[in-house]
Scaffold this active site. Structure first.
Site, PDB file in Angstrom:
ATOM      1  N   CYS A  43       0.654  -1.156   0.162  1.00 61.48           N
ATOM      2  CA  CYS A  43      -0.016  -0.122  -0.220  1.00 61.48           C
ATOM      3  C   CYS A  43       0.742   1.297   0.053  1.00 61.48           C
ATOM      4  O   CYS A  43       0.577   2.324  -0.780  1.00 61.48           O
ATOM      5  CB  CYS A  43      -0.961   0.001   1.259  1.00 61.48           C
ATOM      6  SG  CYS A  43      -2.096   1.471   1.548  1.00 61.48           S
ATOM      7  N   CYS A  48      -1.465   1.521  -3.198  1.00 64.30           N
ATOM      8  CA  CYS A  48      -2.464   2.589  -2.995  1.00 64.30           C
ATOM      9  C   CYS A  48      -1.847   3.892  -3.034  1.00 64.30           C
ATOM     10  O   CYS A  48      -2.526   4.982  -3.542  1.00 64.30           O
ATOM     11  CB  CYS A  48      -3.417   2.344  -1.479  1.00 64.30           C
ATOM     12  SG  CYS A  48      -3.490   0.853  -1.300  1.00 64.30           S
ATOM     13  N   LYS A  51       0.223   5.191  -6.161  1.00 64.50           N
ATOM     14  CA  LYS A  51      -1.020   5.228  -7.184  1.00 64.50           C
ATOM     15  C   LYS A  51      -1.672   6.271  -7.180  1.00 64.50           C
ATOM     16  O   LYS A  51      -1.868   7.138  -8.193  1.00 64.50           O
ATOM     17  CB  LYS A  51      -1.380   3.890  -7.058  1.00 64.50           C
ATOM     18  CG  LYS A  51      -2.719   3.759  -8.163  1.00 64.50           C
ATOM     19  CD  LYS A  51      -4.165   4.337  -7.932  1.00 64.50           C
ATOM     20  CE  LYS A  51      -4.760   3.904  -6.575  1.00 64.50           C
ATOM     21  NZ  LYS A  51      -4.994   2.668  -6.440  1.00 64.50           N
ATOM     22  N   TYR A 179      -8.622  -3.512 -11.158  1.00 66.35           N
ATOM     23  CA  TYR A 179      -8.273  -2.122 -10.646  1.00 66.35           C
ATOM     24  C   TYR A 179      -6.996  -1.698 -11.299  1.00 66.35           C
ATOM     25  O   TYR A 179      -7.069  -0.556 -11.505  1.00 66.35           O
ATOM     26  CB  TYR A 179      -8.214  -2.200  -9.112  1.00 66.35           C
ATOM     27  CG  TYR A 179      -9.161  -2.630  -8.266  1.00 66.35           C
ATOM     28  CD1 TYR A 179      -9.757  -1.478  -7.495  1.00 66.35           C
ATOM     29  CD2 TYR A 179      -9.827  -3.658  -8.008  1.00 66.35           C
ATOM     30  CE1 TYR A 179     -10.702  -1.645  -6.444  1.00 66.35           C
ATOM     31  CE2 TYR A 179     -10.886  -3.957  -7.176  1.00 66.35           C
ATOM     32  CZ  TYR A 179     -11.183  -3.047  -6.479  1.00 66.35           C
ATOM     33  OH  TYR A 179     -12.379  -3.179  -5.404  1.00 66.35           O
ATOM     34  N   GLU A 183      -6.587   1.633 -13.561  1.00 64.65           N
ATOM     35  CA  GLU A 183      -5.986   2.919 -12.973  1.00 64.65           C
ATOM     36  C   GLU A 183      -4.707   3.317 -13.517  1.00 64.65           C
ATOM     37  O   GLU A 183      -4.521   4.650 -13.806  1.00 64.65           O
ATOM     38  CB  GLU A 183      -5.813   2.772 -11.345  1.00 64.65           C
ATOM     39  CG  GLU A 183      -6.850   2.430 -10.562  1.00 64.65           C
ATOM     40  CD  GLU A 183      -7.004   2.078  -9.226  1.00 64.65           C
ATOM     41  OE1 GLU A 183      -7.713   2.366  -8.497  1.00 64.65           O
ATOM     42  OE2 GLU A 183      -5.650   1.490  -8.822  1.00 64.65           O
ATOM     43  N   HIS A 437     -26.762  21.214  -2.190  1.00 68.86           N
ATOM     44  CA  HIS A 437     -26.757  21.738  -3.527  1.00 68.86           C
ATOM     45  C   HIS A 437     -25.999  22.671  -4.035  1.00 68.86           C
ATOM     46  O   HIS A 437     -25.473  23.805  -3.106  1.00 68.86           O
ATOM     47  CB  HIS A 437     -28.332  22.325  -3.846  1.00 68.86           C
ATOM     48  CG  HIS A 437     -28.469  22.570  -5.171  1.00 68.86           C
ATOM     49  ND1 HIS A 437     -28.748  21.772  -6.352  1.00 68.86           N
ATOM     50  CD2 HIS A 437     -28.651  23.968  -5.861  1.00 68.86           C
ATOM     51  CE1 HIS A 437     -28.860  22.203  -7.486  1.00 68.86           C
ATOM     52  NE2 HIS A 437     -29.102  23.619  -7.115  1.00 68.86           N
ATOM     53  N   GLU A 442     -25.994  14.984  -4.116  1.00 67.82           N
ATOM     54  CA  GLU A 442     -27.357  15.044  -3.706  1.00 67.82           C
ATOM     55  C   GLU A 442     -28.043  14.223  -4.726  1.00 67.82           C
ATOM     56  O   GLU A 442     -29.401  13.775  -4.254  1.00 67.82           O
ATOM     57  CB  GLU A 442     -27.651  16.485  -4.066  1.00 67.82           C
ATOM     58  CG  GLU A 442     -27.883  17.046  -5.509  1.00 67.82           C
ATOM     59  CD  GLU A 442     -28.001  18.408  -5.550  1.00 67.82           C
ATOM     60  OE1 GLU A 442     -29.068  18.846  -5.151  1.00 67.82           O
ATOM     61  OE2 GLU A 442     -27.480  19.031  -6.403  1.00 67.82           O
TER      62      GLU A 442
END
Ligand code: NDP
Length: 454
Positions: A43, A48, A51, A179, A183, A437, A442
């Protein structure tokens, strides 16, 4: 009770191993952790974290184009310096390695550099020493896998090398449809390289919601990535300063690099597991029960080496559960349901809960709410990009059982909504929530009409 050198010996100082060590020590256990490569594991070093830094870097090109086209900015002389980015990224990783060391020291965990192997149910061998422990944890992670059936696969790079390339490639072939493949296709494309991505099946990202998969395929192609399905390389050769790949249909492609992102395999070889009779699956994953115990009561395993859900936060969750079970008198079995995830593609995907087809198979009658729309940010530009938001609802209980999104900040948005899905909230409760908003998020509380049944 037998006298051991340690209460807990952890093999592997990745996300799972470090968390298990620190927590066990905080419960009063005498803990050592062995690491042969780098603190923080995949990681922090080749996963992670770097990346995501590369994803940030690659997104600026599109943002600058939008700023110029629609938002009144004039930015001349734009230039991208890959070596500077990699140097900055490496400096940050070195800093994080130091942070991990400090965390272990502060927790009173002894760090031992080197490769540890199992020498018995309660003993490990490391650097010529044999040490004993009441419990041993295997948290050795996984490694990139290269399909041996592709001739010349040794000429391919994996994500490990992609993080340290000396120069930004001009042409990249990415093989795989998971993944890492999507990516890196987005990263290299965003930085200006020509990218061709090859996936062996009819639609990539197997296991994700079908609408999301199709949406992302359209978005990637719309951005200029040459995304090909039902296509694999059968041969890779070295060619003028790069590689030449022959595809299954006979076509030949040339590129600076071929990045192989065809999955990862558990790091379970050469640890002494077989000799002790610790059970493994056919693909090398260590078999564990609901509490992360292996077939030997004193040996436990968490994270990628167990090949359950191979995500850092899941390994950390498994670590927390195990440390509580072993050293805090609080048995906890990790929960692998409704685990949220994001793919940092461009645009990113966020997902939690069941896909539409999984929900249909489990519940029968479901309602699907889906919206595809242009985000406000793009209205001043000619960008054709669209967001997709989708809710999957079990009709009988009205519970939202799946939530999926493709669009800016999908990971951030879905992380918040994952609490609601995990808590089993109903569509009525989503509807009762006031939106913020104007945001993309939303949309998840304003989806009113289900998609008509086919
Ligand atoms: P994945 O398992 O996600 O994807 C592997 C891909 O390679 C699939 O498309 C698979 O196809 C394909 N493939 C497998 N074998 C072959 C082969 N022999 N020839 C051609 N194609 C093949 O693995 P990744 O390497 O992308 O990532 C590993 C894991 O790391 C992920 O599963 C994920 O858990 C984790 N990860 C998470 C990230 C995140 O949270 N954002 C980022 C990166 C990794 P098929 O589907 O047909 O089997």
């Amino acid at each position: 009770m037998a006298d051991y050198d340690y209460d807990f010996f952890v093999i592997g100082a990745g996300s799972g191993g470090v968390r298990a060590s620190r927590l066990a020590a905080s419960f009063g256990a005498r803990v050592a952790v062995a690491e042969e490569r780098f603190l923080g594991g995949t990681c922090v070093n080749v996963g992670c974290i770097p990346k995501k830094l590369l994803v940030y870097a690659s997104a600026f090109r599109e943002e600058v184009a939008e700023a110029q086209e629609g938002y009144g900015w004039s930015l001349d002389g734009l230039d991208f310096d890959w070596p500077r980015l990699i140097e900055n990224k490496n400096r940050e990783i070195a800093r994080l390695n130091g942070v991990y060391q400090k965390l272990l020291d502060a927790a009173g965990v002894e760090s031992i550099e080197g490769r540890a192997t199992l020498a018995g149910p309660h003993t490990v061998a490391i650097g010529g020493r044999t040490l004993s422990a009441r419990h041993i944890l295997v948290a050795t992670g996984s490694s990139a896998f290269r399909p041996p059936e592709i001739l010349g696969i040794e000429h391919a790079i994996t994500s490990d090398e992609a993080f340290y390339l000396e120069a930004l490639p001009e042409r990249v072939i990415v093989v795989g449809g998971g993944y890492i493949a999507v990516e890196f296709a987005g990263i290299f494309h965003g930085m200006g390289a020509d990218v061709c991505q090859l996936y062996r099946g009819p639609m990539f990202l197997r296991g994700f919601d079908d609408d999301l998969r199709q949406h992302l395929a359209g978005e990637m192609r719309g951005r200029g990535i040459d995304l090909r399905f039902d296509s694999v390389p059968v041969k890779i050769e070295q060619a003028r300063g790069g590689i030449r790949a022959t595809l299954s249909d006979g076509q030949v492609l040339e590129a600076d690099y071929l990045l192989c992102a065809t999955g990862r395999h558990p790091n379970s070889e050469g640890l002494g597991l077989e000799e002790l009779g610790v059970k493994k699956t056919a693909n090398g994953a260590v078999v564990v029960d609901a509490y992360s115990n292996t077939s030997l009561p004193s040996i436990h395993a968490i994270g990628d080496v167990t090949d359950r859900i191979n995500l850092t936060p899941v390994a950390i969750h498994e670590a927390i559960c195990l440390a509580n079970t072993l050293f805090n008198d609080r048995p906890m079995a990790p929960v692998h349901d409704a685990v949220p995830a994001a793919v940092f593609s461009q645009p990113p995907l966020g997902t939690v809960g069941l896909t539409e087809s999984e929900a249909r198979a489990r519940y029968g009658a479901i309602d699907v709410y889906r919206s595809t729309f242009r985000a406000l940010k793009q209205t001043l530009t000619s960008s054709p990009t669209r967001c997709m938001m989708k809710l999957v609802v079990d009709r009988a209980s009205d519970r939202v059982v799946g939530l999926h999104m493709a669009g800016a900040e999908a990971g951030e948005i879905v992380q918040g909504f994952a609490v609601a899905v995990r808590a089993g909230l109903s569509k009525v409760q989503f509807d009762a929530t006031i939106g913020i908003h104007p945001t993309l998020a939303e949309e998840f509380v304003t989806l009113r009409e289900p998609v008509p049944e086919a």
